[in-house]
Design a protein around this motif. Sequence first.
Motif, PDB file in Angstrom:
ATOM      1  N   VAL A  94       0.842  -1.200   0.000  1.00 20.50           N
ATOM      2  CA  VAL A  94       0.000   0.000   0.000  1.00 20.50           C
ATOM      3  C   VAL A  94       0.877   1.250   0.000  1.00 20.50           C
ATOM      4  O   VAL A  94       1.911   1.296   0.662  1.00 20.50           O
ATOM      5  N   THR A  95       0.447   2.269  -0.738  1.00 18.21           N
ATOM      6  CA  THR A  95       1.165   3.541  -0.805  1.00 18.21           C
ATOM      7  C   THR A  95       0.224   4.678  -0.443  1.00 18.21           C
ATOM      8  O   THR A  95      -0.865   4.793  -1.010  1.00 18.21           O
ATOM      9  N   LEU A  96       0.648   5.516   0.504  1.00 25.77           N
ATOM     10  CA  LEU A  96      -0.099   6.716   0.874  1.00 25.77           C
ATOM     11  C   LEU A  96       0.758   7.941   0.575  1.00 25.77           C
ATOM     12  O   LEU A  96       1.981   7.904   0.727  1.00 25.77           O
ATOM     13  N   TYR A  97       0.101   9.022   0.179  1.00 24.31           N
ATOM     14  CA  TYR A  97       0.796  10.286  -0.007  1.00 24.31           C
ATOM     15  C   TYR A  97       0.460  11.239   1.137  1.00 24.31           C
ATOM     16  O   TYR A  97      -0.367  10.927   1.994  1.00 24.31           O
ATOM     17  N   HIS A  98       1.108  12.380   1.157  1.00 22.57           N
ATOM     18  CA  HIS A  98       0.978  13.294   2.280  1.00 22.57           C
ATOM     19  C   HIS A  98      -0.462  13.778   2.443  1.00 22.57           C
ATOM     20  O   HIS A  98      -1.216  13.901   1.487  1.00 22.57           O
ATOM     21  N   THR A 115     -10.494  -0.140   6.241  1.00 22.55           N
ATOM     22  CA  THR A 115      -9.656  -1.279   5.877  1.00 22.55           C
ATOM     23  C   THR A 115      -9.239  -1.107   4.427  1.00 22.55           C
ATOM     24  O   THR A 115     -10.088  -0.965   3.541  1.00 22.55           O
ATOM     25  N   LEU A 116      -7.924  -1.118   4.169  1.00 23.03           N
ATOM     26  CA  LEU A 116      -7.383  -0.971   2.821  1.00 23.03           C
ATOM     27  C   LEU A 116      -6.811  -2.307   2.363  1.00 23.03           C
ATOM     28  O   LEU A 116      -5.985  -2.907   3.058  1.00 23.03           O
ATOM     29  N   GLY A 117      -7.244  -2.771   1.210  1.00 25.10           N
ATOM     30  CA  GLY A 117      -6.745  -4.028   0.677  1.00 25.10           C
ATOM     31  C   GLY A 117      -5.335  -3.898   0.118  1.00 25.10           C
ATOM     32  O   GLY A 117      -4.742  -2.814   0.093  1.00 25.10           O
ATOM     33  N   ASP A 118      -4.791  -4.992  -0.361  1.00 25.30           N
ATOM     34  CA  ASP A 118      -3.444  -5.012  -0.921  1.00 25.30           C
ATOM     35  C   ASP A 118      -3.346  -4.121  -2.158  1.00 25.30           C
ATOM     36  O   ASP A 118      -4.274  -4.070  -2.982  1.00 25.30           O
ATOM     37  N   GLY A 119      -2.221  -3.425  -2.274  1.00 24.16           N
ATOM     38  CA  GLY A 119      -1.947  -2.656  -3.482  1.00 24.16           C
ATOM     39  C   GLY A 119      -2.724  -1.379  -3.650  1.00 24.16           C
ATOM     40  O   GLY A 119      -2.723  -0.803  -4.741  1.00 24.16           O
ATOM     41  N   VAL A 120      -3.379  -0.898  -2.623  1.00 22.68           N
ATOM     42  CA  VAL A 120      -4.146   0.355  -2.718  1.00 22.68           C
ATOM     43  C   VAL A 120      -3.189   1.546  -2.765  1.00 22.68           C
ATOM     44  O   VAL A 120      -2.175   1.573  -2.076  1.00 22.68           O
ATOM     45  N   VAL A 121      -3.527   2.537  -3.597  1.00 17.64           N
ATOM     46  CA  VAL A 121      -2.780   3.796  -3.661  1.00 17.64           C
ATOM     47  C   VAL A 121      -3.741   4.927  -3.306  1.00 17.64           C
ATOM     48  O   VAL A 121      -4.813   5.049  -3.913  1.00 17.64           O
ATOM     49  N   VAL A 122      -3.357   5.747  -2.324  1.00 19.81           N
ATOM     50  CA  VAL A 122      -4.206   6.845  -1.868  1.00 19.81           C
ATOM     51  C   VAL A 122      -3.480   8.158  -2.133  1.00 19.81           C
ATOM     52  O   VAL A 122      -2.388   8.390  -1.611  1.00 19.81           O
ATOM     53  N   ALA A 138      -7.358  -0.826  -5.563  1.00 20.42           N
ATOM     54  CA  ALA A 138      -8.101   0.412  -5.817  1.00 20.42           C
ATOM     55  C   ALA A 138      -7.173   1.618  -5.722  1.00 20.42           C
ATOM     56  O   ALA A 138      -6.108   1.568  -5.102  1.00 20.42           O
ATOM     57  N   ARG A 139      -7.603   2.716  -6.330  1.00 22.13           N
ATOM     58  CA  ARG A 139      -6.837   3.963  -6.299  1.00 22.13           C
ATOM     59  C   ARG A 139      -7.769   5.093  -5.902  1.00 22.13           C
ATOM     60  O   ARG A 139      -8.853   5.251  -6.475  1.00 22.13           O
ATOM     61  N   PRO A 175       6.119  -2.060 -11.309  1.00 20.76           N
ATOM     62  CA  PRO A 175       5.724  -2.816 -10.122  1.00 20.76           C
ATOM     63  C   PRO A 175       4.217  -2.956  -9.953  1.00 20.76           C
ATOM     64  O   PRO A 175       3.756  -3.439  -8.926  1.00 20.76           O
ATOM     65  N   GLY A 176       3.429  -2.520 -10.947  1.00 20.68           N
ATOM     66  CA  GLY A 176       1.983  -2.658 -10.860  1.00 20.68           C
ATOM     67  C   GLY A 176       1.299  -1.526 -10.127  1.00 20.68           C
ATOM     68  O   GLY A 176       0.147  -1.652  -9.721  1.00 20.68           O
ATOM     69  N   ILE A 177       1.976  -0.395  -9.942  1.00 23.33           N
ATOM     70  CA  ILE A 177       1.417   0.743  -9.220  1.00 23.33           C
ATOM     71  C   ILE A 177       1.090   1.848 -10.214  1.00 23.33           C
ATOM     72  O   ILE A 177       1.899   2.197 -11.071  1.00 23.33           O
ATOM     73  N   ASP A 178      -0.090   2.397 -10.099  1.00 23.92           N
ATOM     74  CA  ASP A 178      -0.549   3.463 -10.986  1.00 23.92           C
ATOM     75  C   ASP A 178      -0.335   4.808 -10.315  1.00 23.92           C
ATOM     76  O   ASP A 178      -0.944   5.102  -9.288  1.00 23.92           O
ATOM     77  N   LEU A 179       0.541   5.609 -10.889  1.00 25.69           N
ATOM     78  CA  LEU A 179       0.857   6.918 -10.299  1.00 25.69           C
ATOM     79  C   LEU A 179       0.350   8.076 -11.141  1.00 25.69           C
ATOM     80  O   LEU A 179       0.735   9.216 -10.920  1.00 25.69           O
TER      81      LEU A 179
END
Length: 254
Positions: A94-98, A115-122, A138-139, A175-179
Amino acid sequence: MREDLRCVQGRDPAARSLFEVMTIYPGVQAVLLYRLAHSLWRRGWLYTARWLSFIARLITNVDIHPAARIGQRFFIDHGAGVVIGETAEIGDEVTLYHGVTLGGTTWNPGKRHPTLGDGVVVGAGAKILGAITVGAGARVAANSVVIEDVLPGMTVVGIPGRMVLPREHRRLAAPGIDLDHHLMPDPVGKAIACLLERIGELEHEVLRLSGSVVPSQRHSEVSQCADCTDACAEGASSAAPWANRSACKGNHHV
């Protein structure tokens, strides 16, 4: 802890070494201190764990309750202003931004945080509130406010958050992450575009019936929004398939 450090180099091109990541990345430092505090919390050292999380907040400006449950390879980019509540649960990768908040909506005891599932980007500034679930992959767009469950693999945008884009319609990095946070759809704009096109079709039909135009002057192409329904602007809790929403595309004049 080693995985928390190593995952940063795969998600932040500015990271040059593990030593740099460990010593000057506040988001990483906050996670490392959380790991220690969580270990103390599980052993019954509740006050010591809370004290350590308080020190971590002073140093990093990231507030993670030691009772929260966080999976492997968790990364807080630019770690500033992030709040993670006591009963929050976060999966792996999981990746969170500021500015992200995983907050509660009740003072009652029990599960009250997301609850955040695997691979979530916020994205930056997003607020996810209440005992809801954000599905794996999810994003959440920057500055969105999510108060209802999100289906796995969907993109959520707006206040309140609406699901607007499935995973198969996104561009994923190695790595499968959408930025691509700048490529967020606008569900409200799409709904307005659909209404404008419908009004134009109705006006043209009224003119035809009144004899002002002949049938041959009718639009040669069927509007892309001819089948647009309420799904264009439904909330995040809707289970309507993406196929019903794809009729409402963003290439309309407004």
